[in-house]
Design a protein around this motif. Structure first.
Motif, short mmCIF file in Angstrom:
data_model
loop_
_atom_site.label_atom_id
_atom_site.label_comp_id
_atom_site.label_asym_id
_atom_site.label_seq_id
_atom_site.Cartn_x
_atom_site.Cartn_y
_atom_site.Cartn_z
N LYS A 187 -5.45 -13.46 -5.20
CA LYS A 187 -4.49 -14.30 -4.57
C LYS A 187 -3.72 -14.76 -5.67
O LYS A 187 -2.45 -15.13 -5.70
N ASP A 188 -4.69 -15.66 -6.54
CA ASP A 188 -3.75 -16.50 -7.65
C ASP A 188 -3.09 -15.39 -8.51
O ASP A 188 -1.84 -15.77 -9.21
N ILE A 189 -3.52 -14.23 -8.86
CA ILE A 189 -2.82 -13.47 -9.56
C ILE A 189 -1.47 -12.85 -9.23
O ILE A 189 -0.49 -12.88 -9.43
N LEU A 190 -1.63 -12.55 -7.59
CA LEU A 190 -0.42 -12.07 -7.21
C LEU A 190 0.80 -13.15 -7.10
O LEU A 190 1.91 -13.05 -7.04
N ILE B 107 2.35 -13.35 -10.43
CA ILE B 107 3.22 -12.23 -10.52
C ILE B 107 4.52 -12.31 -9.54
O ILE B 107 5.54 -12.05 -10.36
N ASP B 108 4.23 -12.83 -8.70
CA ASP B 108 5.57 -13.01 -7.96
C ASP B 108 6.55 -14.13 -8.27
O ASP B 108 7.89 -13.86 -8.33
N THR C 26 11.39 -14.66 -11.83
CA THR C 26 12.15 -15.32 -12.58
C THR C 26 12.73 -14.36 -13.77
O THR C 26 13.99 -14.68 -14.04
N ASN C 27 12.21 -13.31 -13.91
CA ASN C 27 12.55 -12.21 -15.06
C ASN C 27 13.39 -11.27 -14.43
O ASN C 27 14.20 -10.60 -15.36
N THR C 28 13.19 -11.03 -13.04
CA THR C 28 14.05 -9.99 -12.61
C THR C 28 14.72 -10.34 -11.38
O THR C 28 14.55 -11.43 -10.69
N ASP C 29 16.01 -9.80 -10.68
CA ASP C 29 16.46 -9.98 -9.62
C ASP C 29 15.78 -9.47 -8.33
O ASP C 29 16.00 -9.93 -7.36
N HIS C 30 14.95 -8.34 -8.52
CA HIS C 30 14.66 -7.87 -7.29
C HIS C 30 12.94 -7.59 -7.53
O HIS C 30 12.55 -6.79 -6.86
N GLY C 31 12.26 -8.34 -8.25
CA GLY C 31 10.85 -8.21 -8.22
C GLY C 31 10.33 -7.06 -9.06
O GLY C 31 11.46 -6.09 -9.54
N ALA C 32 9.05 -6.76 -8.79
CA ALA C 32 8.46 -5.33 -9.60
C ALA C 32 7.41 -4.91 -9.00
O ALA C 32 6.55 -5.54 -8.00
N PRO C 33 7.14 -3.51 -8.70
CA PRO C 33 5.94 -2.92 -8.17
C PRO C 33 4.62 -3.15 -8.60
O PRO C 33 4.46 -3.52 -9.95
N VAL C 34 3.69 -3.65 -7.86
CA VAL C 34 2.40 -4.02 -8.07
C VAL C 34 1.36 -3.18 -7.65
O VAL C 34 1.46 -2.73 -6.49
N LEU C 35 0.16 -2.69 -8.50
CA LEU C 35 -0.74 -1.64 -8.20
C LEU C 35 -2.15 -2.57 -8.35
O LEU C 35 -2.30 -2.99 -9.24
N VAL C 36 -2.81 -2.38 -7.21
CA VAL C 36 -4.33 -3.03 -7.30
C VAL C 36 -5.06 -1.88 -7.27
O VAL C 36 -5.09 -1.03 -6.26
N MET C 37 -6.23 -1.64 -7.85
CA MET C 37 -7.12 -0.42 -8.10
C MET C 37 -8.62 -1.11 -7.58
O MET C 37 -9.00 -1.99 -8.39
N VAL C 38 -9.09 -0.41 -6.72
CA VAL C 38 -10.28 -0.71 -6.50
C VAL C 38 -11.47 0.36 -6.39
O VAL C 38 -11.03 1.53 -6.37
N VAL D 285 11.28 -1.19 2.97
CA VAL D 285 10.94 -2.26 2.09
C VAL D 285 10.90 -1.45 0.67
O VAL D 285 10.70 -0.32 0.38
N PRO D 286 11.72 -1.92 -0.27
CA PRO D 286 12.10 -1.53 -1.60
C PRO D 286 10.71 -1.51 -2.27
O PRO D 286 9.77 -2.13 -2.02
N PRO D 287 10.52 -0.33 -3.02
CA PRO D 287 9.20 -0.30 -3.80
C PRO D 287 9.00 -1.48 -4.63
O PRO D 287 7.97 -1.74 -5.11
N SER D 288 9.86 -2.09 -5.32
CA SER D 288 9.66 -3.15 -5.91
C SER D 288 9.18 -4.28 -5.58
O SER D 288 8.59 -5.32 -6.14
N SER D 289 9.06 -4.57 -4.18
CA SER D 289 8.59 -5.57 -3.54
C SER D 289 7.27 -4.99 -2.83
O SER D 289 6.47 -5.76 -2.18
N LEU D 290 6.39 -3.82 -3.35
CA LEU D 290 5.33 -3.39 -2.69
C LEU D 290 4.26 -3.81 -3.59
O LEU D 290 4.38 -4.05 -4.65
N VAL D 291 2.78 -3.92 -2.87
CA VAL D 291 1.80 -4.59 -3.30
C VAL D 291 0.86 -3.25 -2.79
O VAL D 291 0.36 -3.31 -1.76
#
Length: 875
Positions: A376-379, A382-383, A388-400, A530-536
């Motif tokens: 949760k701290d990592i997410l 990242i948020d 800060t760096n982009t206007d629309h976020g970025a996609p996040v991939l978590v592998m388990v 939901v745009p892909p850039s906002s997906l986790v």
């Protein structure tokens, strides 16, 4: 493609070879590009040893490259009719087919082997001697020396066990060259070093309770392994180490080492081998699952090992260790404590909660998984960074690692506050269910087991033992599984009483739901995309599919919740192929844990595997294919003085008719390798026809026991006796196991209906003309068949296929063998009436929907009732 991938592809196009790459370097991508090269031309290429998921991934990749299915990979299923398969082969293309189907088609000339441009073997590390792939390649090379053979694998450690494993694999694959591409290869290292290096390694400390549990589990596993070594001192097994015990292949290695003497091993030792697997799973579950789920696994093991008095079930001896007592107690305290426990006074009251359906004397501790908070701290980081760096976020991939962890993380991230409480509620509901099951069984109270244990001295339950220091010392002794079980049953007594307040709340909720009014958009509301850039996205490791996942999803942030060396390299390849993307990788691992040791062991084992392969490649003998004997060689052999004093006698090639179902065994490839012409055929009587007079029914040990129990072997012997002059029952053993049906001490003095030797005795008394042949291995069976055929004529396939058929003119060769086998194994079905069922229904699904009266009308009242009762029986 990267530079090293282009070089690999160029080498594959130039010469036939076996390609072995480090996992994660893009084997799937190279493989798909190799297929793509051959989609434009009119080629007949056959793909073997792929799974259904891999075939779907290949088709998806080719479609993304603009290649249609008709020109790409076409899959031949098990239910594809033979005529359809023959037509597909003549039209050319790339076909994924099972080796069993292809072997039959090659032997029956349904596929023009001389027109095959090449055969591709995927997952080459799974190929074994005398397999169906071995038979296919033998037939292909004997009839076609111009077509290519390519093999692919990314499991280098699979080629390092045994004597000259790489050389033997190349011999099976009919290849003479091998391509080795490890991670430390110069070109690979240079290509992957060009990507950005923003990797954040997060070493999460375990909680004190987890550390205590881990140490205790390691102690239990080491003690169990030392006990297995002590009990089998005659067997030299260097693999009995804790490091090797962390991997799933350890169970298979141990069983392979002990198989030759398995019949001499005591039941306690066999149980110890199974305990090693359970302990390995518990060590993995400690870091993968939450405290509640982990404790439920432990309680399941305790219930399983606390059988009632007089039960024949063997208990796991590691449960009597002091270490087992420590980790069981620690695992329970991660979930709840009792108000009567001393630890309750030491725990701050604000850390304890009372959950729903929990007894009054229990307080929930609910220790949270340490990685959850870190994730949760990592997410959150990242948020903030993406905002800060982009206007629309970025996609996040978590592998388990697995789907259970994937589902838990999804639920935790969606509602982290009440997640553990909901798990606790389900946990106590599950314990309530177990209590009711125990009440139905009504087991008598039992104390500790009085059986001798190698792990420590245990005293019989009926002997009073005085302990110096009184009850305090006595209570510190490790408890038995029965004691834990009785304690859990006492805890659950209050859970079986229904709560009137809970029932009242449910009634009120039902009344509210009944009076609510819904609008048009309440049940099916309109959702915004939901745009892909906002997906986790949370995904499991799936080997080949991971490459497609990275290409399609294009993540900017990658979180490796569980460490995996193969996926780390896939991320390296992904970053090298997308240098314009600023990719950040978070690597999460428990500090000083078994998880870390397992990860480091995987990396080291892979490096050592490639070093062994490189060394073997430099010193191995190049396999040379033995060409089949020509007609001139056969003539010289026949007129030699060693054969019948120089008599000139040209016999036809020896022929054996093999039932289609027998192509699941290793005997047909062995017969073919010995120069015997095998003819696949659907036989109603017998498995192998050696001559017009000799019929053989082959039984492995497991099949023999099952056939004797069901009575099917009696029917088979009766049919062989009716149609053949020399009926033979062949009992074939496994080469890796002992040539012994049962121990000498287990043989009964008198005939006992439940004993296997007694059943064989009764079978020979019923059929005195049946010959029984005992074979120690399939190799010995091949030699026996050759001797039996020496003085007999060759069989006729058409005549053998009509034996036992009621209406030979109405034989349907388009019927699938597997559903027919399932039908013939059902109660009420015999060799006389199964064809009536096959004519009346199309498949097994339609058979399950058929009414009992219809079945009785087809095959009779009693058989129809047996069949219907078997299909619809629920208990």
């Amino acid at each position: 493609m990267l530079e090293y991938q282009q070089q690999i592809l160029a080498n594959l196009l130039q010469q036939d070879s076996l390609l072995i790459m480090s996992p994660g370097l893009g084997l799937f991508s190279v493989f798909c590009h190799f297929l793509q090269v051959h989609t434009n031309d009119n080629h007949l290429i056959l793909l073997l040893n792929t799974t259904q998921a891999q075939n779907s991934a290949i088709q998806e990749h080719l479609l993304s490259q603009g290649i249609q299915i008709d020109h790409g990979l076409q899959v031949i299923e098990y239910d594809t009719p033979s005529d359809t398969r023959a037509a597909m082969y003549r039209q050319s293309g790339i076909f994924a087919v099972t080796s069993q189907i292809l072997a039959v088609d090659l032997l029956l000339k349904r596929v023009p082997s001389t027109l095959i441009n090449g055969i591709i073997i995927y997952n080459a590390h799974q190929i074994r001697p005398n397999s169906m792939e071995d038979l296919v390649l033998q037939i292909y090379r004997n009839e076609n020396e111009q077509g290519f053979i390519k093999a692919f694998s990314d499991h280098p450690d699979a080629f390092t066990s045994g004597f000259a494993p790489l050389q033997n694999t190349l011999k099976i694959l009919q290849l003479r060259h091998v391509e080795l591409w490890p991670r430390f290869q110069v070109v690979v290292a240079e290509n992957l070093s060009k990507g950005n290096e923003e990797v954040i390694e997060l070493r999460q400390p375990m909680t004190p309770a987890m550390d205590k549990i881990q140490n205790a589990l390691v102690e239990c596993m080491e003690t169990t392994m030392s006990e297995v070594r002590r009990a089998n001192s005659r067997v030299d097994v260097p693999e009995y180490t804790f490091e090797n015990a962390l991997f799933k292949s350890f169970d298979m290695v141990i069983r392979q080492q002990l198989d030759p003497v398995w019949h001499q091993i005591s039941p306690d030792t066999k149980h110890l081998v199974g305990d090693l697997r359970i302990l390995r799973q518990l060590i993995a579950y400690l870091t993968d699952y939450d405290s509640i789920t982990f404790n439920s696994f432990i309680e399941t093991i305790i219930y399983t090992n606390s059988a009632p008095t007089g039960s024949k079930a063997r208990q796991s001896q590691w449960l009597y260790l002091d270490a087992a007592d420590r980790f069981i107690t620690a695992a329970r305290k991660r979930v709840f404590v009792k108000t009567s426990d001393p630890e309750y006074q030491e725990t701050p009251p604000n850390n304890l909660v009372v959950g729903p359906n929990v007894p009054k004397d229990i307080r929930l501790t609910l220790e949270e998984h340490p990685k959850w908070g870190l994730l949760k701290d990592i997410l959150q980081e990242i948020d903030q960074d993406a905002t800060t760096n982009t206007d629309h976020g970025a996609p996040v991939l978590v592998m388990v690692n697995d789907r259970r962890t994937c589902k838990q993380l999804q639920e935790y991230l969606a509602s982290s506050q009440g997640f553990l409480k909901r798990l606790a509620e389900h946990y106590f509901s599950w314990r309530t269910t177990m209590l009711r099951m125990q009440k139905k069984q009504d087991p008598p109270a039992s104390a500790a087991s009085d059986s001798a244990s190698h792990f420590g001295n245990r005293h019989p339950p009926n002997k009073r033992r005085r302990v110096r220091g009184g009850s305090a010392t006595a209570s510190a002794m490790p408890r038995t599984p029965q004691a834990y079980r009785e304690e859990m049953l006492q805890t659950l007594q209050t859970l079986d009483t229904p709560d009137p307040e809970s029932d009242k709340e449910e009634t009120e909720l039902d009344d509210i739901m009944a009076t609510m009014e819904f609008g048009d958009d309440d049940l099916l509301p309109a959702f915004d995309q939901v745009p892909p850039s906002s997906l986790v996205t949370i995904q499991c490791y799936e080997n080949d599919k991971d490459e497609l996942l990275l290409e399609d999803f294009q993540p900017r942030y990658i979180i490796m919740y569980n460490p995996d060396p193969a996926f780390i390299r896939r991320v390296e390849v992904y970053r090298a192929m997308n240098p314009q993307l600023p990719i950040r990788v978070y690597f999460m691992i428990y500090d000083n844990s078994v998880e870390e040791q397992k990860y480091l062991s995987l990396v080291r084992r892979e490096k050592e595997a490639f070093e062994r392969l490189i060394r073997e490649k430099s010193i191995m003998a190049i396999p040379i294919r033995q060409k089949p004997a020509t007609s001139d060689d056969d003539l010289v052999r026949k007129v030699s003085s060693r054969y019948g004093g120089g008599r000139f006698q040209l016999n036809t090639k020896k022929t054996v008719i093999v039932d289609m179902r027998e192509f699941r065994s290793s005997l047909p490839p062995m017969l073919y390798s010995q120069g015997i012409h095998i003819v696949p055929c659907t036989l109603q009587v017998g498995d192998y026809i050696l001559s017009p007079e000799i019929c053989v029914e082959r039984k492995s040990i497991s099949d023999l026991i099952q056939s004797l129990s069901s009575g099917r072997l009696y029917t088979q012997c009766e049919n062989m006796k009716q149609h053949y002059r020399i009926p033979i029952l062949l009992i074939e053993f496994d080469q890796a196991k002992s040539f012994s049906l049962q121990n000498a001490g287990d043989i009964k003095d008198n005939i006992v209906p439940t004993d296997i030797t007694s059943k064989l005795t009764m079978l020979t008394l019923s059929f005195p003309t049946i010959r029984i042949i005992w074979s120690s291995s399939p190799q010995e069976t091949t030699a026996i068949f050759k001797e039996l055929k020496e003085s007999h004529e060759e069989p006729d396939a058409e005549a053998a296929a009509q034996v036992g058929v009621d209406n030979p003119g109405q034989m349907n060769t388009m019927v699938n063998a597997t559903p027919e086998d399932i039908l013939r194994s059902m109660p009420g079905i015999n060799s006389k009436n199964y064809r009536l069922i096959m004519k009346a229904v199309k498949n097994l699904e339609e058979l399950a929907l058929t009414e009992e009266a219809t079945l009785q009308k087809l095959i009779g009242k009693v058989p129809g009732h047996k069949l219907y009762r078997f299909i619809h029986r629920t208990k």
